[in-house]
Design a protein around this motif. Structure first.
Motif, PDB file in Angstrom:
ATOM      1  N   TRP A 869      -5.297  -8.451  -5.821  1.00 29.90           N
ATOM      2  CA  TRP A 869      -4.624  -7.686  -4.754  1.00 29.90           C
ATOM      3  C   TRP A 869      -5.724  -6.776  -4.452  1.00 29.90           C
ATOM      4  O   TRP A 869      -5.877  -5.809  -5.306  1.00 29.90           O
ATOM      5  N   GLU A 870      -6.322  -6.691  -3.431  1.00 34.12           N
ATOM      6  CA  GLU A 870      -7.194  -5.561  -2.655  1.00 34.12           C
ATOM      7  C   GLU A 870      -6.645  -4.648  -1.652  1.00 34.12           C
ATOM      8  O   GLU A 870      -6.971  -3.527  -1.741  1.00 34.12           O
ATOM      9  N   GLU A 871      -5.820  -5.079  -0.943  1.00 32.90           N
ATOM     10  CA  GLU A 871      -5.322  -4.453   0.333  1.00 32.90           C
ATOM     11  C   GLU A 871      -3.948  -4.322   0.458  1.00 32.90           C
ATOM     12  O   GLU A 871      -3.107  -5.477   0.279  1.00 32.90           O
ATOM     13  N   TRP A 872      -3.248  -3.126   0.768  1.00 29.01           N
ATOM     14  CA  TRP A 872      -2.021  -3.154   0.921  1.00 29.01           C
ATOM     15  C   TRP A 872      -1.943  -2.282   2.260  1.00 29.01           C
ATOM     16  O   TRP A 872      -2.054  -0.978   2.238  1.00 29.01           O
ATOM     17  N   SER A 873      -1.065  -2.838   3.341  1.00 29.33           N
ATOM     18  CA  SER A 873      -1.081  -2.186   4.504  1.00 29.33           C
ATOM     19  C   SER A 873       0.284  -2.189   5.026  1.00 29.33           C
ATOM     20  O   SER A 873       1.298  -3.195   4.697  1.00 29.33           O
ATOM     21  N   LEU A 874       1.063  -1.256   5.615  1.00 25.77           N
ATOM     22  CA  LEU A 874       2.511  -1.279   6.086  1.00 25.77           C
ATOM     23  C   LEU A 874       2.343  -1.460   7.695  1.00 25.77           C
ATOM     24  O   LEU A 874       3.551  -1.408   8.247  1.00 25.77           O
ATOM     25  N   THR A 875       1.207  -1.491   8.220  1.00 21.83           N
ATOM     26  CA  THR A 875       1.369  -1.546   9.546  1.00 21.83           C
ATOM     27  C   THR A 875       0.223  -2.612  10.259  1.00 21.83           C
ATOM     28  O   THR A 875       0.440  -2.979  11.418  1.00 21.83           O
ATOM     29  N   GLY A 876      -0.448  -3.071   9.228  1.00 16.94           N
ATOM     30  CA  GLY A 876      -1.396  -4.037  10.101  1.00 16.94           C
ATOM     31  C   GLY A 876      -2.633  -3.427  10.442  1.00 16.94           C
ATOM     32  O   GLY A 876      -2.874  -2.102  10.473  1.00 16.94           O
ATOM     33  N   GLU A 877      -3.742  -4.033  11.322  1.00 16.88           N
ATOM     34  CA  GLU A 877      -4.899  -3.518  11.775  1.00 16.88           C
ATOM     35  C   GLU A 877      -4.728  -2.871  12.902  1.00 16.88           C
ATOM     36  O   GLU A 877      -5.287  -1.518  13.168  1.00 16.88           O
ATOM     37  N   ASP A 878      -3.942  -3.271  13.978  1.00 15.62           N
ATOM     38  CA  ASP A 878      -3.657  -2.316  15.052  1.00 15.62           C
ATOM     39  C   ASP A 878      -2.310  -1.822  15.185  1.00 15.62           C
ATOM     40  O   ASP A 878      -1.532  -2.476  15.632  1.00 15.62           O
ATOM     41  N   ASN A 879      -2.228  -0.540  15.021  1.00 19.97           N
ATOM     42  CA  ASN A 879      -0.847  -0.071  15.004  1.00 19.97           C
ATOM     43  C   ASN A 879      -0.069   0.106  16.191  1.00 19.97           C
ATOM     44  O   ASN A 879       1.152   0.137  16.398  1.00 19.97           O
ATOM     45  N   ASN A 880      -0.946  -0.066  17.530  1.00 17.53           N
ATOM     46  CA  ASN A 880      -0.224   0.209  18.805  1.00 17.53           C
ATOM     47  C   ASN A 880       0.391  -1.404  19.159  1.00 17.53           C
ATOM     48  O   ASN A 880       1.280  -1.322  19.695  1.00 17.53           O
ATOM     49  N   GLU A 881      -0.131  -2.309  18.605  1.00 21.33           N
ATOM     50  CA  GLU A 881       0.430  -3.544  18.891  1.00 21.33           C
ATOM     51  C   GLU A 881       1.257  -4.213  17.808  1.00 21.33           C
ATOM     52  O   GLU A 881       2.169  -5.104  18.357  1.00 21.33           O
ATOM     53  N   LYS A 882       1.279  -3.886  16.721  1.00 21.61           N
ATOM     54  CA  LYS A 882       1.957  -4.386  15.708  1.00 21.61           C
ATOM     55  C   LYS A 882       3.526  -3.935  15.761  1.00 21.61           C
ATOM     56  O   LYS A 882       3.845  -2.741  15.902  1.00 21.61           O
ATOM     57  N   GLU A 883       4.499  -4.690  15.749  1.00 21.53           N
ATOM     58  CA  GLU A 883       5.546  -4.384  15.647  1.00 21.53           C
ATOM     59  C   GLU A 883       6.081  -3.713  14.364  1.00 21.53           C
ATOM     60  O   GLU A 883       7.128  -2.771  14.432  1.00 21.53           O
ATOM     61  N   SER A 884       5.461  -3.775  13.445  1.00 21.84           N
ATOM     62  CA  SER A 884       5.910  -3.283  12.140  1.00 21.84           C
ATOM     63  C   SER A 884       5.357  -1.710  12.149  1.00 21.84           C
ATOM     64  O   SER A 884       5.998  -1.065  11.469  1.00 21.84           O
ATOM     65  N   SER A 885       4.645  -1.239  13.173  1.00 24.65           N
ATOM     66  CA  SER A 885       4.394   0.042  13.141  1.00 24.65           C
ATOM     67  C   SER A 885       5.739   0.981  13.598  1.00 24.65           C
ATOM     68  O   SER A 885       5.723   1.967  13.696  1.00 24.65           O
TER      69      SER A 885
END
Length: 1069
Positions: A869-885
């Motif tokens: 396991w290398e990376e942990w993100s709660l928003t994805g790469e593009d915060n403006n487009e991701k629903e998760s943001s």
């Protein structure tokens, strides 16, 4: 004192009511005699409450109750015989209906069976008639007592308080008043104070129920104790506690492993090694003699640990002095009436306290009668809690005749008996059953109590409810009423509890005519006119014998031999043909009694942890059996086909056993609701002959399944949708064999991988499931019912989820969509490289005006052993487009643990939304910083992180622990920090980051005098803490310092308190 006679009568009437309509009774032709018995029992039952209440002081009524009780046990046995024989006849009818090779008579029976049936019918009819005659005589005798009649004998259901009170009050604090807190602080300071003595013993002394354990718990849980002692152990000791079990428990509590050590000498050596060179705090609660410390523990503890503090609670001050606490004895005082009233109100937490305050004058009088004993106040408060807020209701408690105390032993406070008297009858029986619990630690397991209560017939059959659910309600109610106490040291879900010694003593007194715990050869059984019904054996002898009076009475209903070095002659057990519960645990048990088939009344057969190699085929004769538990029977490899005849079986527990198949036909057991350790497919018996086993499809007919664990699912030939309609299912565990445990370490093929995915796809659970564990799944994707479009509906009620060693799934499910998930553990997800917004999913909608929330109720998140396991993100790469943001994340998170994830580079940026209380990071070698988490409040523990260099901007953090983080360079902006603990046994000097941090604190927040610095370092680094060292100008501004090191097995220290200007060291002595 008799057992709860009105409850026994109520259960007998209930059984008679069901029996007269049963096919097994009708075929015997005894329905009319049983109906006659039923009517008479109903009439006599109306006076039993008054009779039991008066029997504590009236010997003639007590004798009458004893006679009636013996009669009712005999009647219960006869009903069992009728049901057993009638069921056999019905089963034989089924066989002969499908056969044309027999000439039949008596309807559909073979000639031999017909003759046998007629003999039994004649004999049983005479027995029932004799019972009716006995009951008529007993009924006539009661007239002389002028007993008061009550409305009903059906008193098995708990009071309404169970149905409407909230369960959040299960863990209420017992701490009231300023005295106990002041005493706790004073004793903590004495315990952590440096002393020339390596070992110091302290003692808390007082009468039973006065609050010794509560004070000791307050001390044990004090942060200063945790900060000063690397290892701690809480242990309950008693008169009959086993020495080897006590040693094992202490080793476990200290995170040690005693392996295969069994003798006292071996375990003492293990204990010494476990605590070697560490600071050790040991609590011995409820000590009755000095042997436990002086002869058993003192030598290994003193020869192992570098610093020892022992806290003992005892009723006997002489014991405290013998142990060595001559100058350190604290005597607990009784509560004042005002403090007692405050404790009483705490039991009512969550209810209308205004109504309670209106009755303060009566309440204070009741509290005064409890004589300042916290235990008595708590249980009497449990009685008041069931009453309305009316003066009349509370005055009935105040004016209870039982306050005169006649008939009770002096050491049992009358308030305990009055509280017992107020229990519903079924709860009385369940409480009295606890008199058989192990005295060594008084721990009681919920799952064991439920099985034993049902086997003994204490649990009422409720419409549309399983008896197991009803029994769990009984358990919760006993906790609410303070008869049982949840053990927070063992389980956070209250599945383990303890019983106070005085309450256990009350249970033993009230049940003394029927129940006995201890060495049966030491029991004084000849002095009582009643018959022993329940025996729990505890003895230090190698072979235990049973007194002749027990063998002659043959009345035992429960026989318990558990985890002891003692052996019992198995041939004797077959003589107790009326047994309802037989519990034989431990490695000393090598085989099942050869005449087990004669125990036709048996409901519970518990053979956990034994060395048995086989079950006899004749076990199928036990048609009344409800619970068969074989957990951890590692020498047992197969089950007889005859277990499919156990038509009343409710539980089959094979967890941890070596059973390689379950006989085909298990699906016929329609009452089965707990099936653990189930394995699908064919197997072999003890003679290596292939035996046909169950497949998954056979589980389809088990509609009452409540708990099921399945192992070796790779053996399943195909998937089967067997769980989706199981509306009672609470726990599901699905396990595959890991490659590391396969023969020749053989890897799974693509075909096997594809098949296991299909198998798991078919095992979709019902939405009511509360706990799911998936172990060793080797598919490349999680089951379809865990996909982002299904997980929130298929697992709608899930509370606990464990994904263990799912090594081939690169993506985690969208678990953020689970609305009720509280506990999530992911262990060994070795294929996971990145965790992103797929883990959150679309979250859970919280209403029209609120943002959706991912993991809205998650309290514990544990990620462990994820090497890739290398990376942990709660928003994805593009915060403006991701629903998760747009999501909120982890709002109620209490604990986040990230252990042994060596490639994880950073914590997610938006983790600051979570109100995390505790953050544990261990073995995460690529992680460089822990920073910018304004909501982290209580603990940050960083251990064995090779490249961690920065801890910054954690303004709400109170406690920081740093252990073996060699690259740490910068610790700053911890404005609320009150405690810093450093473990560094390699460096020769204090780290620069520590000095820099202390300078920063000196300029800002040292004025509050709350900060404490704890250092566990090398001797060379300890030199840097001395007054003459260059760093002293910084250290002397710290409010409190405790620094220690080990030199030639001796503890060296520096202690400093700025407020008192005290400074002490033994470094150069």
């Amino acid at each position: 004192m008799a057992m709860v006679v009105d409850a026994i009568a109520g259960k007998l009437v209930e059984r008679l009511t069901a029996a007269v309509e049963a096919k097994a009774i009708m075929i015997l032709g005894v329905k009319e005699e049983l109906q006659r018995l039923q009517r008479r029992m109903r009439r006599i039952g109306h006076v039993l409450k008054d009779a039991e209440k008066r029997s504590i002081q009236d010997e003639s009524i007590k004798g009458w109750i004893t006679e009636l009780k013996d009669f009712m046990y005999d009647a219960d046995d006869i009903i069992d015989r009728c049901m057993h024989e009638g069921t056999k006849i019905l089963q034989e009818q089924e066989v002969h209906e499908s056969s044309t090779s027999f000439t039949v008579c008596c309807g559909k029976l073979s000639p031999f069976s017909c003759v046998q049936s007629l003999r039994f019918r004649h004999a049983i009819a005479n027995d029932i008639k004799s019972l009716n005659d006995r009951l008529e005589e007993i009924s006539k005798d009661k007239e002389s007592f002028k007993l008061e009649s009550s409305k009903s004998i059906d008193a098995n259901a708990p009071s309404e308080v169970t149905k409407h009170r909230h369960s959040s009050s299960l863990l209420e604090s017992d701490v009231v008043g300023s005295d106990i807190r002041d005493n706790s602080r004073r004793l903590v300071e004495l315990l952590i104070k440096e002393n020339e003595q390596k070992c110091c013993v302290f003692s808390i002394v007082g009468m039973g129920g006065i609050g010794k354990t509560t004070l000791a718990q307050l001390i044990y849980n004090d942060p200063k104790i945790k900060n000063n002692f690397l290892v701690t152990s809480w242990n309950c000791v008693s008169k009959l506690s086993d020495d080897t079990e006590l040693l094992k428990e202490i080793i476990r509590n200290c995170n040690g492993d005693y392996g295969k050590s069994t003798t006292i000498a071996e375990l003492q050596l293990k204990l010494k090694d476990t605590i070697y060179d560490k600071h050790f705090f040991l609590v011995l609660d409820d000590v009755w003699d000095s042997h436990k410390w002086l002869d058993l523990l003192k030598t290994p503890v003193e020869s192992g640990a570098a610093k020892i503090r022992v806290l003992v609670t005892t009723r006997d001050e002489n014991v405290a002095r013998l142990i060595g606490a001559i100058d350190n004895i604290h005597r607990v005082k009784k509560l004042t009436t005002d403090s007692g009233w405050e404790l009483c109100k705490k039991v009512f937490t969550g209810r209308n306290l205004e109504g309670m305050e209106s009755l303060r004058d009566i309440g204070m009088q009741i509290v005064e009668k409890c004589d300042g004993l916290p235990l008595a106040i708590k249980v009497i408060a449990g009685v008041l809690m069931t009453k309305d807020y009316s003066r009349r209701e509370w005055e009935t408690v105040l004016e209870n005749d039982a306050w005169n105390g006649r008939g009770l032993p002096e050491d049992i406070h009358i308030a305990l008996y009055i509280s017992y008297e107020a229990l519903p009858s079924s709860l009385k029986q369940c409480f009295l059953h606890c008199s058989l619990c192990t005295a060594a630690n008084r721990r009681l397991q919920l799952i064991d109590l439920v099985r034993e209560w049902i086997a003994e017939g204490y649990v009422k059959i409720e419409k549309n409810a399983l008896m197991e659910d009803t029994a769990e309600d009984y358990y919760k109610e006993l906790i609410k009423r303070s008869f049982l106490q949840p053990s927070t040291y063992d389980a956070a879900d209250n599945s383990v509890c303890t019983i106070h010694d005085l309450l256990r003593r009350l249970a033993q007194f009230l049940a003394q005519d029927e129940n006995f715990y201890g060495d049966p050869e030491e029991a004084n059984l000849n002095s009582t006119g009643t018959k022993l019904r329940r025996l729990a054996i505890s003895s230090t002898k190698e072979i235990v014998g049973l007194p002749q009076v027990i063998l002659e009475q043959k009345c035992l209903r429960t026989l318990y031999l558990s985890h002891t070095s003692s052996c019992l002659d198995m041939n004797l057990i077959g003589r107790f043909t009326l047994l309802r519960a037989l519990i034989l645990n431990g490695e000393m048990i090598k085989h099942v009694p050869h005449n087990i088939q004669d125990l036709v009344h048996l409901r519970l057969l518990d053979l956990d942890h034994t060395q048995i190699h086989e079950l006899p085929y004749s076990i199928g004769n036990l048609t009344n059996l409800q619970f068969l538990t074989l957990a951890d029977c590692q020498s047992l490899h197969s089950l007889p086909k005859s277990i499919t005849k156990l038509c009343n079986l409710r539980c089959l527990d094979l967890e941890g056993s070596s059973v390689n198949h379950v006989p085909k036909g298990i699906g016929k057991l329609e009452n089965l609701n707990d099936l653990e350790g189930f394995v699908t497919g064919d197997g072999v018996d003890g003679d290596d002959r292939v035996q046909e086993g169950c497949d998954l499809g056979e589980l389809q007919s088990l509609n009452n399944l409540r708990r099921i664990t399945i192992k070796e699912l790779e053996r399943a030939k195909e998937g089967s949708s067997v769980f989706s309609t199981k509306q009672r299912l609470k726990l599901l565990q699905l396990s595959c064999t890991p490659q590391s445990k396969r023969e020749n370490l053989q890897a799974y093929t693509e075909q096997e991988t594809s098949r296991i995915e299909q198998v798991f796809d078919g095992l979709c659970p019902p939405s009511c499931l509360e706990e799911l564990r998936i172990n060793g799944f080797f598919g490349s994707r999680y089951p379809s019912w865990m996909s982002s479009t299904s997980v929130h509906t298929c697992l709608a009620d899930l509370i606990n989820l464990v994904l263990f060693d799912c090594t081939s799934c690169p993506r985690l499910p969208s678990l953020g969509q689970l609305p009720h998930l509280k506990y999530l553990k992911i262990h060994g997800a070795t294929a996971v490289v990145s965790i992103g917004d797929e883990f959150l999913g679309s979250g859970v909608k919280q209403g029209n005006r609120k943002r959706p929330t991912a993991f809205p109720k998650l309290e514990y998140l544990i990620m462990r052993n994820m090497p890739n396991w290398e990376e942990w993100s709660l928003t994805g790469e593009d915060n403006n487009e991701k629903e998760s943001s747009k999501l909120l994340h982890f709002p109620p998170l209490k604990q986040l643990s990230l252990d042994w994830c060596p490639k994880l580079r950073a914590l997610p940026k938006d983790l600051d939304q979570a109100s995390i209380k505790e953050l544990f990071i261990k073995g995460d070698d690529s992680l460089e910083a822990v920073e910018d988490m304004p909501s982290l409040t209580e603990w940050l523990v960083i251990t064995d992180n090779k490249n961690l260099s920065r801890v910054s901007n954690l303004p709400a953090l109170e406690k920081l622990v740093v252990d073996n983080c060699p690259m740490l360079k910068n610790v700053e902006k911890l404005d609320s920090l009150q405690s810093l603990r450093l473990y560094d046994e390699k460096s020769n000097s204090l780290p620069e980051w520590l000095i820099d941090f202390l300078r920063e604190k000196q300029q800002s927040t040292f004025d509050d005098d709350q900060f404490q610095l704890y250092l566990y370092i090398t001797v060379e680094a300890l030199e840097g803490c001395l007054r003459e060292s260059p760093t002293w100008s910084v250290l002397e501004q710290v409010p409190r310092i405790s620094a220690s090191a080990t030199l030639y097995n001796q503890n060296k220290y520096v202690k400093y308190d700025k407020a008192t200007s005290s400074y002490d060291t033994n470094l150069h002595e």
